[in-house]
Design a protein around this motif. Sequence first.
Motif, PDB file in Angstrom:
ATOM      1  N   MET A   1       0.995  -1.111  -0.087  1.00 18.65           N
ATOM      2  CA  MET A   1       0.096   0.088   0.023  1.00 18.65           C
ATOM      3  C   MET A   1       0.969   1.234   0.091  1.00 18.65           C
ATOM      4  O   MET A   1       1.916   1.479   0.698  1.00 18.65           O
ATOM      5  N   THR A   2       0.645   2.127  -0.830  1.00 24.01           N
ATOM      6  CA  THR A   2       1.207   3.478  -0.893  1.00 24.01           C
ATOM      7  C   THR A   2       0.941   4.258   0.377  1.00 24.01           C
ATOM      8  O   THR A   2      -0.095   4.434   0.776  1.00 24.01           O
ATOM      9  N   SER A   3       2.206   5.160   0.783  1.00 26.05           N
ATOM     10  CA  SER A   3       1.896   6.019   1.822  1.00 26.05           C
ATOM     11  C   SER A   3       0.807   6.584   1.804  1.00 26.05           C
ATOM     12  O   SER A   3       0.701   7.472   0.604  1.00 26.05           O
ATOM     13  N   PRO A   4      -0.059   7.123   2.751  1.00 27.79           N
ATOM     14  CA  PRO A   4      -1.045   7.954   2.888  1.00 27.79           C
ATOM     15  C   PRO A   4      -0.742   9.260   2.446  1.00 27.79           C
ATOM     16  O   PRO A   4      -1.528  10.085   2.080  1.00 27.79           O
ATOM     17  N   SER A   5       0.654   9.576   2.746  1.00 27.32           N
ATOM     18  CA  SER A   5       1.109  10.831   2.615  1.00 27.32           C
ATOM     19  C   SER A   5       1.383  11.378   1.305  1.00 27.32           C
ATOM     20  O   SER A   5       1.539  12.529   0.929  1.00 27.32           O
ATOM     21  N   ARG A   6       1.334  10.549   0.408  1.00 23.51           N
ATOM     22  CA  ARG A   6       1.565  10.872  -1.026  1.00 23.51           C
ATOM     23  C   ARG A   6       0.329  11.554  -1.468  1.00 23.51           C
ATOM     24  O   ARG A   6      -0.810  11.331  -1.287  1.00 23.51           O
ATOM     25  N   VAL A   7       0.923  12.738  -2.274  1.00 24.45           N
ATOM     26  CA  VAL A   7      -0.524  13.524  -2.839  1.00 24.45           C
ATOM     27  C   VAL A   7      -0.457  13.600  -4.336  1.00 24.45           C
ATOM     28  O   VAL A   7       0.746  13.791  -5.181  1.00 24.45           O
ATOM     29  N   CYS A   8      -1.663  12.850  -5.163  1.00 22.03           N
ATOM     30  CA  CYS A   8      -1.764  13.199  -6.462  1.00 22.03           C
ATOM     31  C   CYS A   8      -2.893  14.185  -6.873  1.00 22.03           C
ATOM     32  O   CYS A   8      -3.771  14.273  -6.436  1.00 22.03           O
ATOM     33  N   VAL A   9      -2.201  15.287  -7.635  1.00 21.81           N
ATOM     34  CA  VAL A   9      -3.033  16.225  -8.340  1.00 21.81           C
ATOM     35  C   VAL A   9      -3.617  15.719  -9.547  1.00 21.81           C
ATOM     36  O   VAL A   9      -2.854  15.567 -10.394  1.00 21.81           O
ATOM     37  N   VAL A  10      -4.907  15.823  -9.644  1.00 29.58           N
ATOM     38  CA  VAL A  10      -5.520  15.510 -10.855  1.00 29.58           C
ATOM     39  C   VAL A  10      -5.955  16.828 -11.602  1.00 29.58           C
ATOM     40  O   VAL A  10      -6.897  17.570 -11.126  1.00 29.58           O
ATOM     41  N   ALA A  11      -5.706  17.066 -12.767  1.00 32.75           N
ATOM     42  CA  ALA A  11      -5.811  18.456 -13.381  1.00 32.75           C
ATOM     43  C   ALA A  11      -6.822  18.245 -14.643  1.00 32.75           C
ATOM     44  O   ALA A  11      -6.198  17.682 -15.482  1.00 32.75           O
ATOM     45  N   ALA A  12      -7.959  18.780 -14.273  1.00 31.56           N
ATOM     46  CA  ALA A  12      -8.851  18.508 -15.460  1.00 31.56           C
ATOM     47  C   ALA A  12     -10.119  19.354 -15.222  1.00 31.56           C
ATOM     48  O   ALA A  12     -10.280  19.842 -14.298  1.00 31.56           O
ATOM     49  N   GLY A  13     -10.769  19.516 -16.396  1.00 34.08           N
ATOM     50  CA  GLY A  13     -11.785  20.485 -16.350  1.00 34.08           C
ATOM     51  C   GLY A  13     -12.411  20.651 -17.603  1.00 34.08           C
ATOM     52  O   GLY A  13     -12.198  19.901 -18.602  1.00 34.08           O
ATOM     53  N   GLY A  14     -13.366  21.430 -17.841  1.00 35.51           N
ATOM     54  CA  GLY A  14     -14.019  21.962 -18.938  1.00 35.51           C
ATOM     55  C   GLY A  14     -15.212  20.871 -19.230  1.00 35.51           C
ATOM     56  O   GLY A  14     -16.488  21.302 -19.183  1.00 35.51           O
ATOM     57  N   SER A  85       0.886  26.971  -7.934  1.00 36.12           N
ATOM     58  CA  SER A  85       2.183  26.904  -7.027  1.00 36.12           C
ATOM     59  C   SER A  85       2.178  26.983  -5.581  1.00 36.12           C
ATOM     60  O   SER A  85       2.774  26.361  -4.957  1.00 36.12           O
ATOM     61  N   THR A  86       1.174  27.833  -5.307  1.00 29.70           N
ATOM     62  CA  THR A  86       0.971  27.932  -3.776  1.00 29.70           C
ATOM     63  C   THR A  86       0.253  26.856  -3.163  1.00 29.70           C
ATOM     64  O   THR A  86       0.638  26.608  -2.087  1.00 29.70           O
ATOM     65  N   THR A  87      -0.546  26.273  -4.030  1.00 33.42           N
ATOM     66  CA  THR A  87      -1.243  25.095  -3.461  1.00 33.42           C
ATOM     67  C   THR A  87      -0.158  23.985  -3.273  1.00 33.42           C
ATOM     68  O   THR A  87      -0.250  23.181  -2.047  1.00 33.42           O
ATOM     69  N   PHE A  88       0.658  23.863  -4.287  1.00 34.82           N
ATOM     70  CA  PHE A  88       1.484  22.818  -4.195  1.00 34.82           C
ATOM     71  C   PHE A  88       2.406  23.060  -2.780  1.00 34.82           C
ATOM     72  O   PHE A  88       2.937  21.948  -2.143  1.00 34.82           O
ATOM     73  N   LYS A  89       2.919  24.041  -2.602  1.00 29.06           N
ATOM     74  CA  LYS A  89       3.774  24.396  -1.510  1.00 29.06           C
ATOM     75  C   LYS A  89       3.001  24.262  -0.066  1.00 29.06           C
ATOM     76  O   LYS A  89       3.563  23.785   0.728  1.00 29.06           O
ATOM     77  N   ASN A  90       1.836  24.490  -0.227  1.00 30.63           N
ATOM     78  CA  ASN A  90       1.092  24.472   1.025  1.00 30.63           C
ATOM     79  C   ASN A  90       0.775  23.034   1.632  1.00 30.63           C
ATOM     80  O   ASN A  90       0.527  22.593   2.635  1.00 30.63           O
ATOM     81  N   ILE A  91       0.255  22.245   0.594  1.00 27.48           N
ATOM     82  CA  ILE A  91      -0.474  20.852   0.826  1.00 27.48           C
ATOM     83  C   ILE A  91       0.535  19.848   0.113  1.00 27.48           C
ATOM     84  O   ILE A  91       0.342  18.604   0.511  1.00 27.48           O
TER      85      ILE A  91
END
Length: 368
Positions: A1-14, A85-91
């Motif tokens: 199991m991957t560590s829960p601390s890992r963060v994946c940002v899914v970029a999609a919209g429209g 960039s701010t979001t990545f830095k914060n979370i």
Amino acid sequence: MTSPSRVCVVAAGGTGGHMFPAQALAKVMASRGWKVILATDKRGQKYAQDFPAQKVVPLHAATGTGPVGMIKAGFAIIKGVAQASTTFKNIGCDVVVGFGGYPSAPALTAALATRRATVIHEQNAVLGKTNRFLAASVDYVAAAFPNVGRAPKSVADAIHVVGNPVRPDIRALFDRAYKAPKDNGPIRILVTGGSQGARILSEETPKALAALPADIRSRLVVSQQARFENIATAKKIYAEAGIQAEVEQFFDDMAKRLSDAHLVIGRAGASTCSELAVAAMPSVLVPLKIATDDHQTLNAAVLVDAGAARRIAEDDFSAAALVDVLAPILAEPKTLQSMSDAARGVAIVDAAERLADLAEAAAAARYG
């Protein structure tokens, strides 16, 4: 199991075409212990309610035409990059997976600028503008179809064909056996045309089905998605031809209708083609001729080349042309069965898992 601390940002919209595959990936990543963040634009936020993300980050993004429009779009994207960039830095952020379209650009650009792992996924058989622009810079390029057009030479030979994630209820159809029409039994036709219905299909398909030989026509059971202004006329044509038909602007039980159908007539959007393959469904496809880079024709090619579908160019499409294609198919159940087998043969049913594997590989290669 991957560590829960890992963060994946899914970029999609429209559009749903971008959001539904993104949602499928998010579910898999969350099940593997990743914290999923959705980075999207205003249009994408309407899909966020059911999106399996712990946080939704709205980003500025835009597209434009002409000098003024392009300048405004540029400023919007710059603002979106700063927000990301701010979001990545914060979370935190271990990997960004983008699904094309201008809403994915700010998050991917911010990830590249801060040397984070990146993956892009192209749903169509032609790389869209955003994915084409970023393809040479990201860690991995994933695609739904093997015949990817407009790919930069530097990445053309390194594209990972993972398929298009489909909705769970559609995916479940892969496990059911396709049953061709029985002798003298009903022949169930499903006519689609995108979320708003296609005018040419709304108008010409009822005429074609009404013009089929009597022994075929008498067995037809039709479910047709049509434009609102075409519904009354379509119903009248079917009634006069003695065809049992249900004509509506939208069906919210598409998986059941696909499961019940023997043949689908529709456009060749990326999601449609992927769902037809997974559902092992024979089809007649009419690609939208104004689609960018003619990508619907290339989407259809995978099914057509396999023998799972017949294609009619929009400029050649008419009731008579459709009759010429349908009559021999519907007259022979073995043809429908072989088309179904061919569709199943090109299906990639575990697309979301394959894409998740690629996202994890990108993060592992970057961070160990």
